[in-house]
Write an enzyme that holds these catalytic residues in place. Structure first.
Site, mmCIF file in Angstrom:
data_model
loop_
_atom_site.group_PDB
_atom_site.id
_atom_site.type_symbol
_atom_site.label_atom_id
_atom_site.label_comp_id
_atom_site.label_asym_id
_atom_site.label_seq_id
_atom_site.Cartn_x
_atom_site.Cartn_y
_atom_site.Cartn_z
ATOM 1 C CB ALA A 231 48.251 -82.898 7.357
ATOM 2 C CE LYS A 232 47.986 -75.920 11.279
ATOM 3 N NZ LYS A 232 49.309 -76.264 11.813
ATOM 4 N NE ARG A 233 49.941 -83.130 3.100
ATOM 5 C CZ ARG A 233 49.271 -84.161 2.600
ATOM 6 N NH1 ARG A 233 48.428 -83.978 1.608
ATOM 7 N NH2 ARG A 233 49.451 -85.370 3.079
ATOM 8 C CG HIS A 234 44.220 -83.483 3.996
ATOM 9 N ND1 HIS A 234 44.929 -84.143 4.955
ATOM 10 C CD2 HIS A 234 44.446 -84.149 2.833
ATOM 11 C CE1 HIS A 234 45.552 -85.183 4.404
ATOM 12 N NE2 HIS A 234 45.277 -85.198 3.122
ATOM 13 N N GLY A 235 43.111 -78.816 4.039
ATOM 14 C CA GLY A 235 42.117 -77.731 4.059
ATOM 15 C C GLY A 235 41.611 -77.495 5.461
#
Ligand code: GLU
Length: 294
Positions: A231-235
């Site tokens: 997901a986006k929060r992984h960078g």
């Protein structure tokens, strides 16, 4: 029969590593069989479509060398075909109007004695409970067929009456994808295994419409370094971010190929090299953790 598969991106955002990984498998599978690939844009849900997303997804496929032979075909241009299929199902007595709201269904699921995937409780099967409300259309299904997947093997059937047209008039994914895959002559669907459960429902639609279902190959999902779904929060996970940071396609393909089990290291690799020794049996059956470089 010529092998035919498709890419089916939803233009709701940027193409990311997970999409590219599945598209890579579809490309290798098709090209290793001398088959064809259709590009289908799944823009069924206009409020979720992001301007510019389709163009960037197409550009990202091209940049990686993941080419296609037909399309792009857009689902938003095919509503008449979905309407025809809906009429056919209705004539066969497989549909009913449903006026249950999501909240009512959630409340019913919460009070059910056992957990698991909530099934539609059948409330409107013999007539809409609230005829004054706009109705969704559901397909009547107790349990769909089991099937064999090229990577997962035998998969049990799943069931529950499911929506084929939403109460706001939008077409549901399950119906659109079956109509499209059938009409495009797809012989094998290659996609992420988040859709493994939906497959039995789709096969039930093929059967109800009197169509031959394709073969199936569900590619295990890619996870972030923490084991959660990418997901986006992984960078930086979008293909564009890698390109802008100076990555070459072979370097990115190396990362993906290793995570799939196609290569023992993430060293840069050309598509042609992956193709020449592609063997579907080497694809990892478990979800892979991607060691994200940043
Ligand atoms: N459009 C779906 C997605 O982007 C894929 C649907 C399919 O391959 O059947 O996740």
């Amino acid at each position: 029969m010529t092998y035919r598969t498709r890419y089916a991106p939803s233009p709701t955002g940027a193409m990311h590593l997970g999409h590219a990984r599945t598209a890579l498998v579809a490309w290798l599978r098709a090209r290793s069989k001398g088959g064809r690939i259709v590009m289908r844009i799944e823009d069924l849900d206009p409020p979720r479509v992001r301007p510019g997303s389709e163009a960037s997804i197409l550009a990202d496929h091209e940049w990686l060398g993941l080419d296609w032979d037909e399309g792009p075909v857009r689902q938003s241009e095919r509503y008449e075909r979905y309407e025809e299929a809906l009429d056919a199902l209705r004539r066969r007595g497989r549909l009913f109007d449903c006026t249950c709201t999501r909240r009512e269904l959630q409340a019913a699921a919460a009070s059910a004695p056992h957990g698991g995937q909530p099934r539609y409780p059948g409330t409107c099967r013999s007539g809409p409970r609230h005829p004054d409300r706009p109705a969704a259309v559901r397909f009547r299904l107790d349990v769909g067929p089991s099937f064999v997947d090229a990577l997962h093997g035998h998969v049990e059937g799943a069931g529950g009456d499911f929506i084929v047209r939403r109460s706001d008039g939008l077409w549901a994914y399950q119906l659109a994808v079956v109509v499209d895959d059938h009409e495009m002559g797809i012989t094998e669907v290659v996609r992420g295994d988040d859709l493994l459960e939906a497959t039995s429902l789709q096969i039930a639609l093929y059967e109800a419409l009197g169509w031959e279902p394709p073969a199936w190959m569900h590619v295990p999902l890619v996870l972030g370094p923490d084991g959660a779904r990418l997901a986006k929060r992984h960078g930086a996970i979008s293909i564009a971010a890698y390109r802008e940071a100076g990555w070459s396609p072979p370097r990115l393909l190396g990362l993906l190929a290793e995570s799939l089990g196609l290569r023992s290291t993430a060293a840069p690799v050309e598509l042609g090299e992956l193709l020449s020794d592609f063997d579907v049996r080497t694809i990892r059956r478990e979800p892979a953790r991607l060691p994200l470089p940043w």
